[in-house]
Design an enzyme around this catalytic site. Structure first.
Site: not given
Ligand SMILES: NC(=O)c1ccc[n+]([C@@H]2O[C@H](COP(=O)([O-])OP(=O)(O)OC[C@H]3O[C@@H](n4cnc5c(N)ncnc54)[C@H](O)[C@@H]3O)[C@@H](O)[C@H]2O)c1
Length: 442
Positions: A285
């Protein structure tokens, strides 16, 4: 960048025509089961929804099915319950199944590349799939952090081009995730969600979906307002962390204990919010999200001096840590060449296994480049790969390494520092290890 092996082929495969007469078997489909998507899927399930949980990575799906995902204890219990209820919680890698869900929540990564330019590859792919499989009656909600206008560009407009009427045939919304992975203090259910829709009908449907598991929903007037709200939240954090780091350096110069100052200032019930200094920021983030804003504003020639400076300072923080370690070694009459340096905790924050953008990785590479022998110990990260490609395993017996300097980078609740000798030189990158004798602040 996500370290998971994304199988884009699953999503590039031509999709059969969307069935329009089959009933919706699932109340919600979560697309992307990472640090955010998996707990979200589990929260919906715990709230009584039938959940289709979709990920493009077969490895990720196997990890979840084997109960090997990095989750807080309450979510581990939820996963256990969910995996025993296949009719109400279905793990899948087949995007065609999205047609079986009445609502689709997109939660895929939105990182930045090495030049800090937004990398929209995963979001574009996921949105293209969701648009291709969309059928009348569905609600589509983007929750990935992104630039202002993205939901319009990647979902609303392509659906219109498919001939669908937004707010009547399909509903398009944005509601950023606010989950704080690893933080047991704020369950997803108690954190209010902000939602905006492409039309008032979309906003209404979005609020209804979120109410399936969240106690409180705050509605805003547009998709863009909802997108910008998330960018403000994380930019606010970035700027304040940069300020806290600067205050730490100021307090260091004036020999005032910065943590005590912050705690004292926190007693003011309004107009102050505590942010703590540290060795840099990591995760998905703070190092990334403000760049979505800066990137978008470049072509508009809007002044972003404060944010740009904060992000530059944040990016430079690991180098500052290395300089501090050099000072400390120098005072002991040593240089970095051949110095034995141990990092305690290398994940980007306590109690998670997430190494994405962790400052520890850059700090270790920089120190190794200077000729130091660098190791680490971390109960949450048994093995790491640095940006340079170098690899290290967590030391099971860190005391046996006999470090010249220990850098406390991240302190998990289960970190045990009993092995530290009283005369070990400790640089406290967390500024909150007052229990360690003789430590010096970063
Ligand atoms: N990690 C945090 O603390 C946090 C907090 C709030 C918001 N966010 C936001 O949430 C979103 C996700 O972050 P995250 O940390 O969960 O990411 P992550 O990398 O942990 O997980 C993302 C998942 O999406 C899957 N993926 C990728 N492309 C895909 C597709 N086309 N179709 C289906 N699955 C797909 C990946 O295999 C992975 O398992 C981001 O935009 C991030 O900015 C993250």
């Amino acid at each position: 960048m996500s370290t998971l092996d994304v199988r884009a082929d699953l999503f590039d495969a031509p999709l059969p025509p969307t069935p329009i007469d089959v009933p919706f078997d699932f109340d919600v489909a979560i697309v992307g089961l990472g640090y955010v998507g998996l707990p979200t899927a589990l929260a919906y399930h715990a709230g009584g929804s039938r959940v289709l949980a979709l990920d493009a990575s077969s490895r990720r799906l196997r990890t979840i099915a084997a109960r090997g995902a990095d989750l807080i204890a309450p979510d581990r219990e939820r996963l256990d319950i969910a995996l025993h209820a296949p009719a109400a919680f279905r793990l899948t890698g087949d995007a065609r199944e999205l047609a079986r869900a009445s609502a689709i929540v997109v939660c895929v990564p939105t990182p930045v590349d090495a030049r800090q330019v937004p990398d929209l590859t995963a979001l574009r792919a996921a949105c293209a799939t969701v648009v291709a499989t969309a059928r009348p009656g569905q609600l589509i909600m983007l929750t990935s952090t992104t630039y202002v206008g993205c939901t319009h560009d990647l979902v609303e407009q392509p659906l219109r081009e498919r001939g669908m009427q937004i707010g009547r045939d399909v509903f398009v919304t944005f509601s950023a995730e606010r989950i704080d992975p690893g933080n047991v203090g704020f369950a997803q259910e108690v954190v209010p969600r902000v939602v905006g829709g492409a039309t008032p009908e979309c906003e209404e449907e979005g609020a209804r979906l979120l109410s399936r598991y969240t106690a409180s929903v705050h509605r805003v007037s547009s998709l863009a307002t909802a997108e910008m709200t998330k960018l403000l939240e994380n930019t606010f954090r970035a700027v304040n962390i940069a300020l806290a780091n600067e205050f730490a350096d100021i307090c260091g110069a004036l020999d005032v204990p910065v943590t005590e100052v912050i705690e004292a200032a926190s007693t003011k019930p309004y107009g102050f919010m505590a942010f703590y200094p540290g060795p840099g920021v990591g995760g998905h983030c703070i190092p990334c999200d403000p760049h979505y804003l800066l990137w978008q504003l470049k072509s508009l020639h809007v002044d972003t001096g404060v944010i740009t400076e904060a992000m530059t300072r944040i990016a430079a923080r690991p180098r500052r840590v290395v300089e501090r370690i050099r000072d400390v070694l120098g005072r002991a009459g040593k240089g970095t060449l051949g110095a034995r340096i141990l990092l305690v905790g290398v994940t980007y924050k306590p109690d998670v296994a997430d190494l994405r953008e962790s400052p520890a990785l850059e700090i270790m590479d920089l120190l190794i480049d200077l000729g130091a022998e660098v190791q680490f110990t971390d109960t949450h990260a048994p093995h790491i790969r640095l940006g340079s490609g170098r690899e290290r395993d967590s030391l099971a017996d860190p005391g046996a390494f006999h470090p010249d300097v220990v850098l406390v980078h991240t302190r998990h609740h289960d970190s045990d520092l009993a092995w530290l000798e009283a005369d070990t030189v400790v640089v406290d990158g967390t500024y909150r290890s007052a229990d360690i004798t003789g430590r010096v602040l970063l």
